[in-house]
Write a protein that holds these residues in place. Structure first.
Motif, PDB file in Angstrom:
ATOM      1  N   GLN A   1       0.698  -1.216   0.120  1.00 42.12           N
ATOM      2  CA  GLN A   1      -0.143  -0.210  -0.080  1.00 42.12           C
ATOM      3  C   GLN A   1       0.785   1.300   0.105  1.00 42.12           C
ATOM      4  OE1 GLN A   1      -0.229   2.347   2.779  1.00 42.12           O
ATOM      5  NE2 GLN A   1       0.592   1.245   4.458  1.00 42.12           N
ATOM      6  N   GLU A   2       1.872   1.234   0.585  1.00 46.94           N
ATOM      7  CA  GLU A   2       2.923   2.646   0.762  1.00 46.94           C
ATOM      8  C   GLU A   2       3.217   2.816  -0.812  1.00 46.94           C
ATOM      9  OE1 GLU A   2       5.571  -0.517   2.658  1.00 46.94           O
ATOM     10  OE2 GLU A   2       3.169  -0.234   2.444  1.00 46.94           O
ATOM     11  N   VAL A   3       3.621   1.899  -1.422  1.00 48.44           N
ATOM     12  CA  VAL A   3       3.931   2.118  -2.889  1.00 48.44           C
ATOM     13  C   VAL A   3       2.357   2.651  -3.844  1.00 48.44           C
ATOM     14  CG1 VAL A   3       4.940   0.851  -5.114  1.00 48.44           C
ATOM     15  CG2 VAL A   3       5.676   0.168  -3.043  1.00 48.44           C
ATOM     16  N   LEU A   4       1.628   1.986  -3.422  1.00 46.73           N
ATOM     17  CA  LEU A   4       0.475   2.562  -4.372  1.00 46.73           C
ATOM     18  C   LEU A   4       0.075   4.084  -3.627  1.00 46.73           C
ATOM     19  CD1 LEU A   4      -1.760  -0.433  -3.598  1.00 46.73           C
ATOM     20  CD2 LEU A   4      -0.716   0.034  -5.756  1.00 46.73           C
ATOM     21  N   LEU A   5       0.487   4.402  -2.634  1.00 48.45           N
ATOM     22  CA  LEU A   5       0.035   5.823  -2.036  1.00 48.45           C
ATOM     23  C   LEU A   5       1.124   6.858  -2.983  1.00 48.45           C
ATOM     24  CD1 LEU A   5      -1.538   7.057  -0.109  1.00 48.45           C
ATOM     25  CD2 LEU A   5       0.252   6.839   1.530  1.00 48.45           C
ATOM     26  N   ALA A   6       1.890   6.163  -3.602  1.00 45.99           N
ATOM     27  CA  ALA A   6       2.543   7.182  -4.432  1.00 45.99           C
ATOM     28  C   ALA A   6       1.602   7.925  -5.492  1.00 45.99           C
ATOM     29  CB  ALA A   6       3.902   6.649  -5.029  1.00 45.99           C
ATOM     30  N   GLY A   7       0.628   7.048  -6.057  1.00 41.64           N
ATOM     31  CA  GLY A   7      -0.333   7.654  -7.106  1.00 41.64           C
ATOM     32  C   GLY A   7      -0.129   7.031  -8.467  1.00 41.64           C
ATOM     33  N   ALA A   8      -0.997   7.167  -9.071  1.00 39.90           N
ATOM     34  CA  ALA A   8      -1.095   6.411 -10.262  1.00 39.90           C
ATOM     35  C   ALA A   8       0.017   6.687 -11.333  1.00 39.90           C
ATOM     36  CB  ALA A   8      -2.505   6.878 -11.102  1.00 39.90           C
ATOM     37  N   ALA A   9       0.444   7.862 -11.449  1.00 37.48           N
ATOM     38  CA  ALA A   9       1.627   8.289 -12.423  1.00 37.48           C
ATOM     39  C   ALA A   9       2.803   7.499 -11.836  1.00 37.48           C
ATOM     40  CB  ALA A   9       1.865   9.902 -12.320  1.00 37.48           C
ATOM     41  N   GLN A  10       2.890   7.367 -10.731  1.00 37.82           N
ATOM     42  CA  GLN A  10       4.331   6.824 -10.380  1.00 37.82           C
ATOM     43  C   GLN A  10       4.278   5.311 -10.593  1.00 37.82           C
ATOM     44  OE1 GLN A  10       6.849   8.711  -9.113  1.00 37.82           O
ATOM     45  NE2 GLN A  10       5.441  10.122  -9.857  1.00 37.82           N
ATOM     46  N   MET A  11       3.004   4.435 -10.975  1.00 36.24           N
ATOM     47  CA  MET A  11       3.101   3.105 -10.978  1.00 36.24           C
ATOM     48  C   MET A  11       3.724   2.819 -12.404  1.00 36.24           C
ATOM     49  SD  MET A  11       1.711   2.221  -8.460  1.00 36.24           S
ATOM     50  CE  MET A  11       2.577   3.321  -7.657  1.00 36.24           C
ATOM     51  N   GLN A  12       4.203   3.576 -13.330  1.00 36.79           N
ATOM     52  CA  GLN A  12       4.847   3.400 -14.583  1.00 36.79           C
ATOM     53  C   GLN A  12       6.562   2.877 -14.175  1.00 36.79           C
ATOM     54  OE1 GLN A  12       3.517   3.499 -17.595  1.00 36.79           O
ATOM     55  NE2 GLN A  12       5.323   2.320 -18.009  1.00 36.79           N
ATOM     56  N   ASP A  13       6.890   3.351 -13.198  1.00 41.65           N
ATOM     57  CA  ASP A  13       8.140   2.794 -12.838  1.00 41.65           C
ATOM     58  C   ASP A  13       8.056   1.399 -12.388  1.00 41.65           C
ATOM     59  OD1 ASP A  13       9.414   5.330 -13.205  1.00 41.65           O
ATOM     60  OD2 ASP A  13       9.469   5.992 -11.033  1.00 41.65           O
ATOM     61  N   VAL A  14       6.955   1.081 -11.643  1.00 35.32           N
ATOM     62  CA  VAL A  14       6.915  -0.276 -11.243  1.00 35.32           C
ATOM     63  C   VAL A  14       6.659  -1.131 -12.651  1.00 35.32           C
ATOM     64  CG1 VAL A  14       5.485  -1.877  -9.962  1.00 35.32           C
ATOM     65  CG2 VAL A  14       6.049   0.338  -9.162  1.00 35.32           C
ATOM     66  N   VAL A  15       5.716  -0.542 -13.595  1.00 33.86           N
ATOM     67  CA  VAL A  15       5.646  -1.396 -14.773  1.00 33.86           C
ATOM     68  C   VAL A  15       6.763  -1.728 -15.682  1.00 33.86           C
ATOM     69  CG1 VAL A  15       4.333  -1.317 -17.136  1.00 33.86           C
ATOM     70  CG2 VAL A  15       3.244  -0.782 -14.815  1.00 33.86           C
ATOM     71  N   ASP A  16       7.727  -0.462 -15.508  1.00 30.90           N
ATOM     72  CA  ASP A  16       8.775  -0.418 -16.333  1.00 30.90           C
ATOM     73  C   ASP A  16       9.937  -1.553 -15.595  1.00 30.90           C
ATOM     74  OD1 ASP A  16       7.982   1.319 -18.072  1.00 30.90           O
ATOM     75  OD2 ASP A  16       9.114   2.854 -17.257  1.00 30.90           O
ATOM     76  N   ALA A  17      10.079  -1.435 -14.373  1.00 29.09           N
ATOM     77  CA  ALA A  17      10.843  -2.564 -13.969  1.00 29.09           C
ATOM     78  C   ALA A  17      10.567  -4.003 -14.148  1.00 29.09           C
ATOM     79  CB  ALA A  17      10.734  -2.208 -12.195  1.00 29.09           C
ATOM     80  N   PHE A  18       9.236  -4.164 -13.779  1.00 31.20           N
ATOM     81  CA  PHE A  18       8.749  -5.413 -14.199  1.00 31.20           C
ATOM     82  C   PHE A  18       9.339  -5.842 -15.585  1.00 31.20           C
ATOM     83  CE2 PHE A  18       6.071  -5.869 -10.468  1.00 31.20           C
ATOM     84  CZ  PHE A  18       6.142  -7.240 -10.146  1.00 31.20           C
ATOM     85  N   ALA A  19       8.902  -4.935 -16.677  1.00 34.23           N
ATOM     86  CA  ALA A  19       9.283  -5.173 -18.148  1.00 34.23           C
ATOM     87  C   ALA A  19      10.687  -5.430 -18.152  1.00 34.23           C
ATOM     88  CB  ALA A  19       8.755  -3.764 -18.729  1.00 34.23           C
ATOM     89  N   LYS A  20      11.734  -4.715 -17.547  1.00 34.86           N
ATOM     90  CA  LYS A  20      13.014  -4.818 -17.679  1.00 34.86           C
ATOM     91  C   LYS A  20      13.400  -6.087 -17.110  1.00 34.86           C
ATOM     92  CE  LYS A  20      17.340  -2.320 -16.447  1.00 34.86           C
ATOM     93  NZ  LYS A  20      17.921  -1.267 -15.605  1.00 34.86           N
ATOM     94  N   VAL A  21      13.017  -6.596 -15.969  1.00 38.23           N
ATOM     95  CA  VAL A  21      13.503  -7.712 -15.397  1.00 38.23           C
ATOM     96  C   VAL A  21      12.883  -9.058 -15.959  1.00 38.23           C
ATOM     97  CG1 VAL A  21      13.139  -9.098 -13.267  1.00 38.23           C
ATOM     98  CG2 VAL A  21      13.617  -6.507 -13.039  1.00 38.23           C
ATOM     99  N   LEU A  22      11.583  -8.903 -16.542  1.00 41.38           N
ATOM    100  CA  LEU A  22      11.133 -10.138 -17.152  1.00 41.38           C
ATOM    101  C   LEU A  22      11.800 -10.447 -18.511  1.00 41.38           C
ATOM    102  CD1 LEU A  22       7.476  -9.828 -16.173  1.00 41.38           C
ATOM    103  CD2 LEU A  22       9.088 -11.450 -15.099  1.00 41.38           C
ATOM    104  N   ALA A  23      12.207  -9.253 -19.365  1.00 39.33           N
ATOM    105  CA  ALA A  23      12.707  -9.396 -20.598  1.00 39.33           C
ATOM    106  C   ALA A  23      14.089  -9.817 -20.403  1.00 39.33           C
ATOM    107  CB  ALA A  23      12.888  -7.896 -21.233  1.00 39.33           C
ATOM    108  N   THR A  24      14.948  -9.679 -19.251  1.00 35.67           N
ATOM    109  CA  THR A  24      16.105 -10.216 -19.153  1.00 35.67           C
ATOM    110  C   THR A  24      16.123 -11.646 -18.753  1.00 35.67           C
ATOM    111  OG1 THR A  24      16.866  -7.912 -18.464  1.00 35.67           O
ATOM    112  CG2 THR A  24      18.399  -9.772 -17.749  1.00 35.67           C
ATOM    113  N   ARG A  25      15.024 -11.937 -17.892  1.00 38.79           N
ATOM    114  CA  ARG A  25      14.773 -13.440 -17.536  1.00 38.79           C
ATOM    115  C   ARG A  25      14.390 -14.284 -19.003  1.00 38.79           C
ATOM    116  NH1 ARG A  25      15.684 -15.878 -13.145  1.00 38.79           N
ATOM    117  NH2 ARG A  25      13.683 -17.273 -13.359  1.00 38.79           N
ATOM    118  N   ARG A  26      13.959 -13.642 -20.014  1.00 41.34           N
ATOM    119  CA  ARG A  26      13.785 -14.344 -21.197  1.00 41.34           C
ATOM    120  C   ARG A  26      15.083 -14.492 -22.104  1.00 41.34           C
ATOM    121  NH1 ARG A  26       8.794 -12.259 -20.250  1.00 41.34           N
ATOM    122  NH2 ARG A  26       9.116 -10.520 -21.608  1.00 41.34           N
ATOM    123  N   GLY A  27      16.091 -13.762 -21.412  1.00 38.43           N
ATOM    124  CA  GLY A  27      17.382 -13.603 -22.408  1.00 38.43           C
ATOM    125  C   GLY A  27      17.172 -12.586 -23.544  1.00 38.43           C
ATOM    126  N   ARG A  28      16.288 -11.728 -23.443  1.00 36.49           N
ATOM    127  CA  ARG A  28      16.454 -10.749 -24.370  1.00 36.49           C
ATOM    128  C   ARG A  28      17.170  -9.640 -24.429  1.00 36.49           C
ATOM    129  NH1 ARG A  28       9.760 -10.097 -24.784  1.00 36.49           N
ATOM    130  NH2 ARG A  28       9.348 -12.315 -25.280  1.00 36.49           N
TER     131      ARG A  28
END
Length: 390
Positions: free
Chosen positions: A363-390
């Motif tokens: 919840q404390e991450v969510l409290l940063a607001g909707a616009a800040q969630m893009q950082d969470v999405v970008d981090a997941f995208a970066k980590v998962l892309a690397t997991r697939r060896g891209r």
């Protein structure tokens, strides 16, 4: 987003801090000072009854009983529902240990059934098979603030003559079909522990609409006394589980901010769900229109098993688990949390899988607001892309 992972020396997605929790300010200092100066730190104070009235009103409940912590609030609710030694209580294995401990503390037996993969909540289609002649109650857990399927739970309870007690420890202001959590069964229990969206360090609350349930709950939490009766009359067995005035003062101050904070968290959850839904390798929570308000304590991200088994950037290790992904996300500046890694009881395939694959965004991450969630999405995208060896 791709690039060298921060865990391997790359540039992190985010370096800005997330909101600190718990919050405090002038309102908390003023509320605490008023209690200190009143000289009424326990019995006879005004903060506890005011908190009870306001919390009940926010959830549409007739009665509220403030307790010393959430665990004892849940125990009080079970006692008020008539749970006795030897009784069986059907509940979820995907929960904090207190859900089971309170049943066992009363000599009752928690009987677990598996959960739904898209909700992490008790699977109502499995409840009937768990009911025996010793079953007296169903204990659904509104995990992360998401109400369980209370239509099905209540239908089964009514058909089988069972009580329903909601573990609403994470479900402040949540609602199902417009009705507040804690009012959807015979009683419900909330927590105000340090990590919670509404916090006093510790504390709990029982809600109910039934007068007899309220009287039993009150008596149990206040040394066997009757509400409104003599302080020297102890007609029933009870414990001292009362909330202190200083706890209530902190909660009253925080309660002023809660509706606005919850609105921010809900917008952030919507943004996070929309962004993560575009990524390969993750699943977001199932939608259910019957949930009119989410409690917004935790956003549950499920990883595909294929992601967990993938080669990490060609290093030959094909069995890294979610712990490595969490470490990688944290290095990117995202405070991902592993959540429950062990079920309250093993042997339930969906729950076992969710413990292996679920990552919490709290919840404390969510409290940063909707616009800040893009950082969470970008981090997941970066980590998962690397997991697939891209």
């Amino acid at each position: 987003m791709t690039g060298r992972l921060a865990i391997n020396g790359g540039i992190p997605v985010r370096t800005a801090p997330w909101p600190a929790w718990p919050r405090s300010g002038a309102a908390e200092r003023r509320a605490l000072a008023e209690v200190l100066e009143s000289g009424r730190w326990g019995l006879g104070g005004e903060a506890v009854p005011e908190l009870e009235a306001r919390f009940a009103a926010l959830h549409g409940a007739r009665y509220a009983i403030a307790c010393c912590n959430g665990t004892m609030a849940l125990q009080t609710a079970l006692v008020a529902a008539g749970v006795q030694p030897g009784d069986e209580i059907v509940t979820s294995p995907y929960s904090f240990a207190a859900t089971a401990h309170v049943a066992r503390s009363l000599g009752a037996v928690p009987v677990f059934v598996d959960v739904e993969p898209g909700t992490h909540n008790l699977d109502p289609t499995l409840i009937d098979d768990a009911i025996t002649e010793r079953t007296t109650a169903i204990l659904p857990v509104h995990i992360g603030g998401r109400p369980a399927d209370m239509d099905r739970v209540n239908e089964i309870a009514a058909r089988c003559g069972l009580r329903v007690v909601e573990d609403a420890a994470q479900a402040w202001l949540a609602s199902w079909r417009g009705r507040g959590a804690g009012t959807l069964g015979d009683a419900g229990a909330f927590s105000f522990q340090s990590s919670k969206n509404l916090s006093a360090g510790e504390g709990g609350m029982v809600l109910t609409d039934d007068e007899s349930t309220y009287r039993r709950a009150w008596s149990w939490h206040d040394c066997g006394r009757d509400p409104g009766g003599s302080r020297h009359a102890h007609a029933d067995v009870g414990l001292n589980l009362r909330m202190a005035e200083l706890q209530a003062a902190l909660l009253l101050a925080a309660l002023e901010r809660l509706p606005a904070e919850q609105a921010i968290r809900r917008q952030a959850m919507d943004a996070l769900a929309a962004g993560l839904a575009q990524l390969e390798g993750v699943k977001t929570p199932d939608r259910d229109e019957r949930i009119t308000t989410h409690g917004c304590h935790i956003f549950m991200v499920r990883l595909d098993e294929s992601v967990l088994a993938a080669d990490h950037g060609g290093d030959g290790d094909k069995r890294r688990d979610k712990r490595w992904i969490i470490e990688a996300l944290r290095a990117e500046g995202i405070p991902a949390h592993p959540g429950y890694t062990t079920p309250l009881e093993r042997g339930f395939p969906v729950c076992d899988r969710l413990c292996r694959t679920t990552i919490w965004i709290k919840q404390e991450v969510l409290l940063a607001g909707a616009a800040q969630m893009q950082d969470v999405v970008d981090a997941f995208a970066k980590v998962l892309a690397t997991r697939r060896g891209r």
